[in-house]
Design a protein around this motif. Structure first.
Motif, PDB file in Angstrom:
ATOM      1  N   GLN A   1       4.511  44.763   4.313  1.00 59.49           N
ATOM      2  CA  GLN A   1       3.715  45.997   4.363  1.00 59.49           C
ATOM      3  C   GLN A   1       2.238  45.690   4.637  1.00 59.49           C
ATOM      4  O   GLN A   1       1.638  46.307   5.518  1.00 59.49           O
ATOM      5  CB  GLN A   1       3.872  46.716   3.019  1.00 59.49           C
ATOM      6  N   VAL A   2       1.656  44.736   3.926  1.00 61.54           N
ATOM      7  CA  VAL A   2       0.219  44.470   4.108  1.00 61.54           C
ATOM      8  C   VAL A   2      -0.067  43.715   5.404  1.00 61.54           C
ATOM      9  O   VAL A   2      -1.166  43.832   5.957  1.00 61.54           O
ATOM     10  CB  VAL A   2      -0.419  43.730   2.906  1.00 61.54           C
ATOM     11  N   LEU A   3       0.910  42.971   5.908  1.00 61.38           N
ATOM     12  CA  LEU A   3       0.686  42.212   7.145  1.00 61.38           C
ATOM     13  C   LEU A   3       0.816  43.070   8.400  1.00 61.38           C
ATOM     14  O   LEU A   3       0.388  42.654   9.479  1.00 61.38           O
ATOM     15  CB  LEU A   3       1.638  41.014   7.211  1.00 61.38           C
ATOM     16  N   ARG A   4       1.380  44.266   8.261  1.00 61.99           N
ATOM     17  CA  ARG A   4       1.488  45.174   9.421  1.00 61.99           C
ATOM     18  C   ARG A   4       0.116  45.473  10.010  1.00 61.99           C
ATOM     19  O   ARG A   4      -0.017  45.660  11.212  1.00 61.99           O
ATOM     20  CB  ARG A   4       2.162  46.478   9.011  1.00 61.99           C
ATOM     21  N   GLU A   5      -0.892  45.543   9.169  1.00 62.94           N
ATOM     22  CA  GLU A   5      -2.257  45.802   9.629  1.00 62.94           C
ATOM     23  C   GLU A   5      -2.696  44.770  10.676  1.00 62.94           C
ATOM     24  O   GLU A   5      -3.517  45.054  11.538  1.00 62.94           O
ATOM     25  CB  GLU A   5      -3.214  45.762   8.432  1.00 62.94           C
ATOM     26  N   PHE A   6      -2.122  43.577  10.600  1.00 60.31           N
ATOM     27  CA  PHE A   6      -2.493  42.490  11.511  1.00 60.31           C
ATOM     28  C   PHE A   6      -1.438  42.254  12.588  1.00 60.31           C
ATOM     29  O   PHE A   6      -1.499  41.271  13.319  1.00 60.31           O
ATOM     30  CB  PHE A   6      -2.720  41.206  10.692  1.00 60.31           C
ATOM     31  N   ASP A   7      -0.468  43.168  12.670  1.00 55.68           N
ATOM     32  CA  ASP A   7       0.652  43.045  13.610  1.00 55.68           C
ATOM     33  C   ASP A   7       1.390  41.720  13.460  1.00 55.68           C
ATOM     34  O   ASP A   7       1.772  41.089  14.441  1.00 55.68           O
ATOM     35  CB  ASP A   7       0.182  43.235  15.062  1.00 55.68           C
ATOM     36  N   LEU A   8       1.579  41.300  12.203  1.00 54.11           N
ATOM     37  CA  LEU A   8       2.276  40.054  11.911  1.00 54.11           C
ATOM     38  C   LEU A   8       3.481  40.313  11.016  1.00 54.11           C
ATOM     39  O   LEU A   8       3.446  41.176  10.151  1.00 54.11           O
ATOM     40  CB  LEU A   8       1.360  39.071  11.170  1.00 54.11           C
TER      41      LEU A   8
END
Length: 152
Positions: free
Chosen positions: A31-38
């Motif tokens: 969920q938190v890594l979606r912000e970085f497209d990872l």
């Protein structure tokens, strides 16, 4: 045969509880890594490459605990995004060395802050003594399971 539910079968099984905890952690990191497209595996690779002089796909697969096939996909996607470069090794003709680009290191640094926030929240649920004991229990479990013979 008695009517049992999956919940009944899983009740009291330590392996099930460990798996649920792992899935909850990975889901939150996802969920938190979606912000970085990872994805979590992409983040793991970028983090490793950002602190190394380069690694082969085989090394990365072992360190990230994924299959070589999965690592090939992860590296292809990171390369397409301009976050890693892949170059022939100077030492071994058949080995490709993967390195984080400047953009990859920047994304890794930012994504790591988000991932550490998740891990910090988890750690924060325990007193320092509980956390040390929890880690000791997990290490003991890993050591035991690693030492067991392959027979049931």
């Amino acid at each position: 045969m008695a009517n049992t539910t999956a919940e009944t079968v899983a009740a009291g099984r330590l392996g099930h509880t460990i798996k649920r905890a792992e899935q909850a952690l990975i889901a939150r990191k996802t969920q938190v890594l979606r912000e970085f497209d990872l994805t979590v595996p992409q983040y793991s690779v970028l983090l490793l490459l950002s602190v190394s002089d380069g690694m082969s796909a085989a090394q990365l697969a072992r360190e990230c605990m994924v299959t070589p096939q999965t690592m090939a996909t992860v590296l292809t996607n990171l390369e397409k995004a301009g976050l890693v470069v892949r170059e022939p090794s100077e030492l071994h003709q058949k080995v490709v060395v993967n390195r984080a680009t400047r953009a990859g290191r920047t994304v890794a640094r930012k994504a790591d802050k988000a991932a550490l926030h998740v891990e910090g929240a988890l750690s924060g649920e325990f007193t320092p003594e509980e956390l040390a004991q929890f880690e000791e229990y997990l290490e003991r479990a890993i050591a035991l399971l690693s030492s067991l013979e392959s027979t049931p």
